[in-house]
Design an enzyme around this catalytic site. Structure first.
Site, PDB file in Angstrom:
ATOM      1  N   LYS A  22       0.925  -1.051   0.024  1.00 30.08           N
ATOM      2  CA  LYS A  22       0.091   0.099   0.238  1.00 30.08           C
ATOM      3  C   LYS A  22       1.013   1.163   0.079  1.00 30.08           C
ATOM      4  O   LYS A  22       0.677   2.195  -0.943  1.00 30.08           O
ATOM      5  CB  LYS A  22      -0.956  -0.015   1.286  1.00 30.08           C
ATOM      6  CG  LYS A  22      -1.551   1.357   1.516  1.00 30.08           C
ATOM      7  CD  LYS A  22      -2.103   1.293   2.905  1.00 30.08           C
ATOM      8  CE  LYS A  22      -1.691   1.779   4.127  1.00 30.08           C
ATOM      9  NZ  LYS A  22      -1.468   3.071   4.350  1.00 30.08           N
ATOM     10  N   ASN A  23       1.848   1.199   0.743  1.00 36.25           N
ATOM     11  CA  ASN A  23       2.577   2.453   1.187  1.00 36.25           C
ATOM     12  C   ASN A  23       3.687   2.899  -0.169  1.00 36.25           C
ATOM     13  O   ASN A  23       4.147   3.775   0.106  1.00 36.25           O
ATOM     14  CB  ASN A  23       3.313   2.400   2.414  1.00 36.25           C
ATOM     15  CG  ASN A  23       2.273   2.712   3.405  1.00 36.25           C
ATOM     16  OD1 ASN A  23       1.051   2.949   3.166  1.00 36.25           O
ATOM     17  ND2 ASN A  23       2.823   2.557   4.729  1.00 36.25           N
ATOM     18  N   CYS A 126      -4.700   7.840   9.569  1.00 41.98           N
ATOM     19  CA  CYS A 126      -4.747   7.220  11.005  1.00 41.98           C
ATOM     20  C   CYS A 126      -4.397   8.143  11.993  1.00 41.98           C
ATOM     21  O   CYS A 126      -3.440   9.050  11.936  1.00 41.98           O
ATOM     22  CB  CYS A 126      -3.814   6.102  10.842  1.00 41.98           C
ATOM     23  SG  CYS A 126      -4.205   4.556  10.133  1.00 41.98           S
ATOM     24  N   ARG A 131       0.774  14.627  13.314  1.00 42.43           N
ATOM     25  CA  ARG A 131       1.135  14.414  11.914  1.00 42.43           C
ATOM     26  C   ARG A 131       1.034  15.707  11.149  1.00 42.43           C
ATOM     27  O   ARG A 131       0.241  16.017  10.282  1.00 42.43           O
ATOM     28  CB  ARG A 131       0.123  13.453  11.295  1.00 42.43           C
ATOM     29  CG  ARG A 131       0.188  12.237  12.126  1.00 42.43           C
ATOM     30  CD  ARG A 131      -0.508  10.933  11.474  1.00 42.43           C
ATOM     31  NE  ARG A 131       0.403  10.528  10.488  1.00 42.43           N
ATOM     32  CZ  ARG A 131       0.028   9.356   9.669  1.00 42.43           C
ATOM     33  NH1 ARG A 131      -1.247   8.822   9.686  1.00 42.43           N
ATOM     34  NH2 ARG A 131       0.658   8.741   8.719  1.00 42.43           N
ATOM     35  N   ASP A 316       4.769   0.555  12.059  1.00 38.94           N
ATOM     36  CA  ASP A 316       3.794   0.086  11.516  1.00 38.94           C
ATOM     37  C   ASP A 316       3.536  -1.612  11.855  1.00 38.94           C
ATOM     38  O   ASP A 316       2.757  -1.897  11.498  1.00 38.94           O
ATOM     39  CB  ASP A 316       3.782   0.148   9.991  1.00 38.94           C
ATOM     40  CG  ASP A 316       3.456   1.482   9.341  1.00 38.94           C
ATOM     41  OD1 ASP A 316       3.268   2.454  10.505  1.00 38.94           O
ATOM     42  OD2 ASP A 316       3.495   1.708   8.107  1.00 38.94           O
ATOM     43  N   ARG A 408      -8.483  -0.645   4.646  1.00 35.07           N
ATOM     44  CA  ARG A 408      -7.667   0.330   4.106  1.00 35.07           C
ATOM     45  C   ARG A 408      -6.292  -0.279   3.439  1.00 35.07           C
ATOM     46  O   ARG A 408      -5.538   0.187   2.723  1.00 35.07           O
ATOM     47  CB  ARG A 408      -7.443   1.468   5.237  1.00 35.07           C
ATOM     48  CG  ARG A 408      -8.456   2.396   5.357  1.00 35.07           C
ATOM     49  CD  ARG A 408      -7.698   3.595   6.291  1.00 35.07           C
ATOM     50  NE  ARG A 408      -6.679   4.015   5.431  1.00 35.07           N
ATOM     51  CZ  ARG A 408      -5.443   4.537   6.339  1.00 35.07           C
ATOM     52  NH1 ARG A 408      -5.506   4.348   7.685  1.00 35.07           N
ATOM     53  NH2 ARG A 408      -4.209   4.694   5.775  1.00 35.07           N
TER      54      ARG A 408
HETATM   55  C1  LIG Z   1       1.170   6.009   3.595  1.00 31.65           C
HETATM   56  C2  LIG Z   1       2.467   5.846   4.325  1.00 31.65           C
HETATM   57  O1  LIG Z   1       3.217   5.693   3.752  1.00 31.65           O
HETATM   58  N1  LIG Z   1       2.395   6.078   5.610  1.00 31.65           N
HETATM   59  C3  LIG Z   1       3.378   5.871   6.350  1.00 31.65           C
HETATM   60  C4  LIG Z   1       4.276   7.111   6.540  1.00 31.65           C
HETATM   61  O2  LIG Z   1       3.637   7.955   7.123  1.00 31.65           O
HETATM   62  P1  LIG Z   1       3.907   9.657   7.280  1.00 31.65           P
HETATM   63  O3  LIG Z   1       4.841   9.808   5.587  1.00 31.65           O
HETATM   64  O4  LIG Z   1       2.803  10.285   7.410  1.00 31.65           O
HETATM   65  O5  LIG Z   1       4.979   9.466   8.280  1.00 31.65           O
HETATM   66  P2  LIG Z   1       6.486  10.414   8.676  1.00 31.65           P
HETATM   67  O6  LIG Z   1       7.670   9.448   8.309  1.00 31.65           O
HETATM   68  O7  LIG Z   1       6.264  11.465   7.683  1.00 31.65           O
HETATM   69  O8  LIG Z   1       6.376  10.658   9.900  1.00 31.65           O
HETATM   70  C5  LIG Z   1       7.331  10.472  11.074  1.00 31.65           C
HETATM   71  C6  LIG Z   1       7.498  11.492  11.891  1.00 31.65           C
HETATM   72  O9  LIG Z   1       7.712  12.757  11.362  1.00 31.65           O
HETATM   73  C7  LIG Z   1       6.774  13.869  11.747  1.00 31.65           C
HETATM   74  N2  LIG Z   1       6.659  14.580  10.903  1.00 31.65           N
HETATM   75  C8  LIG Z   1       6.223  14.159   9.414  1.00 31.65           C
HETATM   76  C9  LIG Z   1       5.906  15.189   8.431  1.00 31.65           C
HETATM   77  C10 LIG Z   1       6.149  16.716   8.809  1.00 31.65           C
HETATM   78  O10 LIG Z   1       5.849  17.263   7.906  1.00 31.65           O
HETATM   79  N3  LIG Z   1       6.368  16.905  10.209  1.00 31.65           N
HETATM   80  C11 LIG Z   1       6.510  16.121  11.011  1.00 31.65           C
HETATM   81  O11 LIG Z   1       6.968  16.391  12.280  1.00 31.65           O
HETATM   82  C12 LIG Z   1       5.465  12.942  12.083  1.00 31.65           C
HETATM   83  O12 LIG Z   1       4.599  13.403  13.000  1.00 31.65           O
HETATM   84  C13 LIG Z   1       6.063  11.762  12.824  1.00 31.65           C
HETATM   85  O13 LIG Z   1       6.348  11.887  14.001  1.00 31.65           O
HETATM   86  O14 LIG Z   1       5.487   6.746   7.088  1.00 31.65           O
HETATM   87  C14 LIG Z   1       5.184   6.357   8.676  1.00 31.65           C
HETATM   88  C15 LIG Z   1       6.379   6.123   9.498  1.00 31.65           C
HETATM   89  O15 LIG Z   1       6.992   5.136   8.944  1.00 31.65           O
HETATM   90  C16 LIG Z   1       4.252   4.844   8.774  1.00 31.65           C
HETATM   91  O16 LIG Z   1       3.850   4.973   9.821  1.00 31.65           O
HETATM   92  C17 LIG Z   1       2.929   5.346   7.741  1.00 31.65           C
HETATM   93  O17 LIG Z   1       2.453   4.272   7.521  1.00 31.65           O
HETATM   94  C1  LIG Z   2      -0.418   4.817   9.409  1.00 32.10           C
HETATM   95  C2  LIG Z   2      -0.659   4.349   8.244  1.00 32.10           C
HETATM   96  O1  LIG Z   2      -1.172   4.855   7.111  1.00 32.10           O
HETATM   97  P1  LIG Z   2      -1.510   6.446   6.815  1.00 32.10           P
HETATM   98  O2  LIG Z   2       0.035   6.870   6.848  1.00 32.10           O
HETATM   99  O3  LIG Z   2      -2.042   6.478   5.700  1.00 32.10           O
HETATM  100  O4  LIG Z   2      -2.492   6.865   7.890  1.00 32.10           O
HETATM  101  C3  LIG Z   2      -0.278   2.736   8.041  1.00 32.10           C
HETATM  102  O5  LIG Z   2      -0.096   2.323   6.766  1.00 32.10           O
HETATM  103  O6  LIG Z   2       0.102   1.955   9.069  1.00 32.10           O
END
Ligand SMILES: CC(=O)N[C@H]1[C@@H](OP(=O)(O)OP(=O)(O)OC[C@H]2O[C@@H](n3ccc(=O)[nH]c3=O)[C@H](O)[C@@H]2O)O[C@H](CO)[C@@H](O)[C@@H]1O
Ligand SMILES: C=C(OP(=O)(O)O)C(=O)O
Length: 429
Positions: A22-23, A126, A131, A316, A408
Site C-alpha cells: 500500500k505505502n 490514521c 502528524r 507499522d 484500508r
Molecule cells: C502512507 C504511508 O506511507 N504512511 C506511512 C508514512 O507516514 P508519514 O509519511 O505520514 O510519516 P512520516 O515518516 O512523515 O512521520 C514521521 C514523523 O515525522 C513527523 N512529521 C512528518 C512530516 C512533517 O511534515 N512533520 C513532522 O513532524 C510525524 O509526525 C512523525 O512523528 O510513514 C510512517 C512512518 O514510517 C508510517 O507509519 C506510515 O504508515
Molecule cells: C499509518 C498508516 O497509514 P497512513 O499513513 O495512511 O495513515 C499505515 O499504513 O500504517
C-alpha cells in the site's frame, strides 16, 4: 458496519500470498501526475486507500483503467492500473477526500511542479499523532514555492517552476521525502535531499521515477541527489511486496504456532523485524517462494523493541508485535518513538486479557498464559490487525468492530487467514 468474527485456537498452516505494498502503491499512483504520458503500475493491491486515491486523481482529471479479472485468474493477484494524466483539469484536492487519507496530501508536490499551482486540503489518515506537514511545505519552499495556508488548505504557487535546492530534513519523514523527490525530479537544476527516509517504498518510487526519465542517485541512503529534467515520460513498474503485511502474517504465525509460507515476500525488506521474531522463538527461513515462518511447541519469548525509521523496527508493526508479546513467557518493553499516540490498541488488547502497563512512550507487557475472546474495536489500521492476531490465539470468540480501518491496508484478510486454517469470517451489516 462490517465486523470480523474470529474463533481463536487454530494453528496457521499453509500459504499466504503477499500483496503489493500500500505505502508504495499510493506514492507511485501520485507520481503519474508528473507526466502527460501513461504510467502503468502492476501488482497494485485492491484496497480502500487505492480506490480512494483513484477518486482523488480522477478529480484532477486523471484517467485510470483497471484490468478486470478473468475466469481462472489467481484471485490474489494484484491489479494493473493504466494511469493517464495527460490533462489536469483541477489543481484542488478537496477536504472531503484528502481528510480521509494521509497519503493523498502528497499530490501537492507533483501538482505544483507540473501546473505551477496546487490547492490541497490539510490531510487526515490514521489518528496516531498530530502528524503535521511542515517538512513537506519547507521542502517545497526550499524549491522556490510560495506557500500559504488558507481555510484549511495549503495553497502552493510556483508560476515560474521549481528550482533545485538543498533540502535538509530535521527528522526522517517518509512522506516529506516522497514530496521532495517527486518535486525535485522536474525542478530546474540539482537538488540534494539530506536526512532522507531510507524506507524501501522510497526506493520503489525512485526506481519508477528513474524509469520515467528522472535522474536520481542515492535512494535508500540518507542523501538523495536529483538532477531535475524538463519532462518525464511513460513507464511500466511493478509495486514491491508489502513488508508490513509480510511482518503482520509472520507475527500471526508466530502467535498461533504452525507453519506458514508467505508467498512472494522479500526478506531483505524487513530483516530487522524478522530477526526480532527469531529472538521471540519463531523459525524463519528465506526460500525461493518467499518466507517460511514456523513455531513448533516452544513458547513465545519476550523481546524488547523500540520503533525507528528504516532499517529499524517499523512503527507499522508495533501494534502487531505487542499482540504477540501478550502471550510471551515473561515481560517485554515496547517503545514507540515515531508517533506520540500510537497505543490505542492497548486498551482493546486488555479486553482480551492482556496485561499491559503504559508509561509515556513505553508499554510494558506481562505475558499471560491465555487470552479470552471478547468484543473489541478497531481504532486504526495496524491497531486493528493486532486485535485480529490476538483473537487468533484467544480462547473463544472475538468480534472486531469498525473493520473499515482494516480494509484500508489488508487485502482479503479473512480469505488469506482462513486459507491457513483460521476460523475467521466477515459479518456484513
Ligand atoms: C502512507 C504511508 O506511507 N504512511 C506511512 C508514512 O507516514 P508519514 O509519511 O505520514 O510519516 P512520516 O515518516 O512523515 O512521520 C514521521 C514523523 O515525522 C513527523 N512529521 C512528518 C512530516 C512533517 O511534515 N512533520 C513532522 O513532524 C510525524 O509526525 C512523525 O512523528 O510513514 C510512517 C512512518 O514510517 C508510517 O507509519 C506510515 O504508515
Ligand atoms: C499509518 C498508516 O497509514 P497512513 O499513513 O495512511 O495513515 C499505515 O499504513 O500504517
Amino acid at each position: 458496519m462490517d465486523k470480523i468474527r474470529i474463533v481463536g485456537g487454530n494453528e496457521l498452516k499453509g500459504s499466504i500470498p503477499i500483496s503489493g505494498a500500500k505505502n508504495a502503491a499510493l506514492p507511485l499512483m501520485i507520481a503519474s501526475l508528473l507526466t502527460e504520458e501513461k504510467l502503468i503500475l502492476e501488482n497494485v493491491p485492491r484496497l480502500a486507500d487505492v480506490a480512494l486515491l483513484q477518486r482523488i486523481l480522477g478529480n484532477h482529471g486523471v484517467d485510470i483503467t483497471t484490468n478486470g479479472k478473468r475466469n481462472g485468474d489467481d484471485p490474489f493477484a494484484g491489479q494493473t492500473l493504466e494511469i493517464d494524466a495527460r490533462v489536469i483539469v483541477d489543481t484542488t484536492a478537496p477536504y472531503d477526500l484528502v481528510s480521509r487519507m494521509r497519503a493523498s496530501f502528497w499530490v501537492v508536490g507533483p501538482l505544483l511542479a507540473r501546473m505551477g499551482v496546487a490547492r490541497v486540503s490539510l490531510p487526515g489518515g490514521c489518528a496516531i499523532g498530530t502528524r503535521p506537514v511542515d517538512f513537506h511545505l519547507d521542502a517545497l519552499r526550499a524549491l522556490g514555492a510560495d506557500i500559504e495556508i488558507d481555510a484549511g488548505y495549503v495553497v502552493a504557487k510556483a508560476p515560474k517552476g521549481l528550482i533545485g535546492a538543498r533540502i535538509v530534513f530535521p527528522k526522517v519523514s517518509v512522506g516529506a521525502t516522497h514530496t521532495a523527490l517527486m518535486a525535485a525530479s522536474v525542478a530546474r537544476g540539482e537538488s540534494v535531499i539530506e536526512n532522507a527516509a531510507r524506507e524501501p517504498e522510497i526506493v520503489d518510487l525512485a526506481d519508477c521515477l528513474i524509469k520515467m526519465g528522472a535522474r536520481i542517485e542515492g535512494a535508500g541512503t540518507s542523501t538523495i541527489r536529483v538532477e531535475g529534467v524538463a519532462r518525464l515520460k511513460a513507464a511500466r513498474h511493478a509495486v514491491l511486496p508489502d513488508r508490513i503485511e509480510t511482518g503482520t502474517y509472520a507475527m500471526a504465525a508466530a502467535m498461533t504456532g504452525g507453519d506458514v509460507m508467505l508467498a512472494g515476500a522479500r526478506p531483505d525488506l524487513l530483516e530487522g523485524a524478522l530477526e526480532t521474531l527469531r529472538q521471540a522463538g519463531a523459525e524463519i527461513d528465506a526460500t525461493n517462494e518467499g518466507i517460511r515462518v514456523r513455531r513448533n511447541g516452544a513458547g513465545i519469548l519476550p523481546v524488547d523493541v523500540a520503533t525507528a525509521p528504516y532499517p529499524g523496527f517499523p512503527t507499522d508493526l508495533q501494534a502487531q508485535f505487542m499482540a504477540l508479546m501478550t502471550k510471551a513467557r515473561g515481560r517485554s518493553r515496547i517503545t514507540e518513538t515515531i508517533f506520540e499516540n500510537r497505543f490505542m490498541h492497548v486498551q482493546e488488547l486488555a479486553r482480551l486479557g492482556a496485561k499491559i502497563h503504559m508509561d509515556g512512550d513505553t508499554a510494558t507487557v506481562e505475558g499471560v498464559e491465555r487470552l479470552t475472546g471478547a468484543p473489541v474495536m478497531a481504532t486504526d489500521l495496524r491497531a486493528s490487525v493486532s486485535l485480529v492476531i490476538a483473537g487468533l490465539a484467544a480462547e473463544g470468540e472475538t468480534m472486531v468492530q469498525r473493520v473499515y480501518h482494516l480494509d484500508r491496508g489488508f487485502e482479503k484478510l479473512e480469505e488469506k487467514l482462513s486459507g491457513c486454517g483460521a476460523e475467521i469470517e466477515r459479518i456484513s451489516g
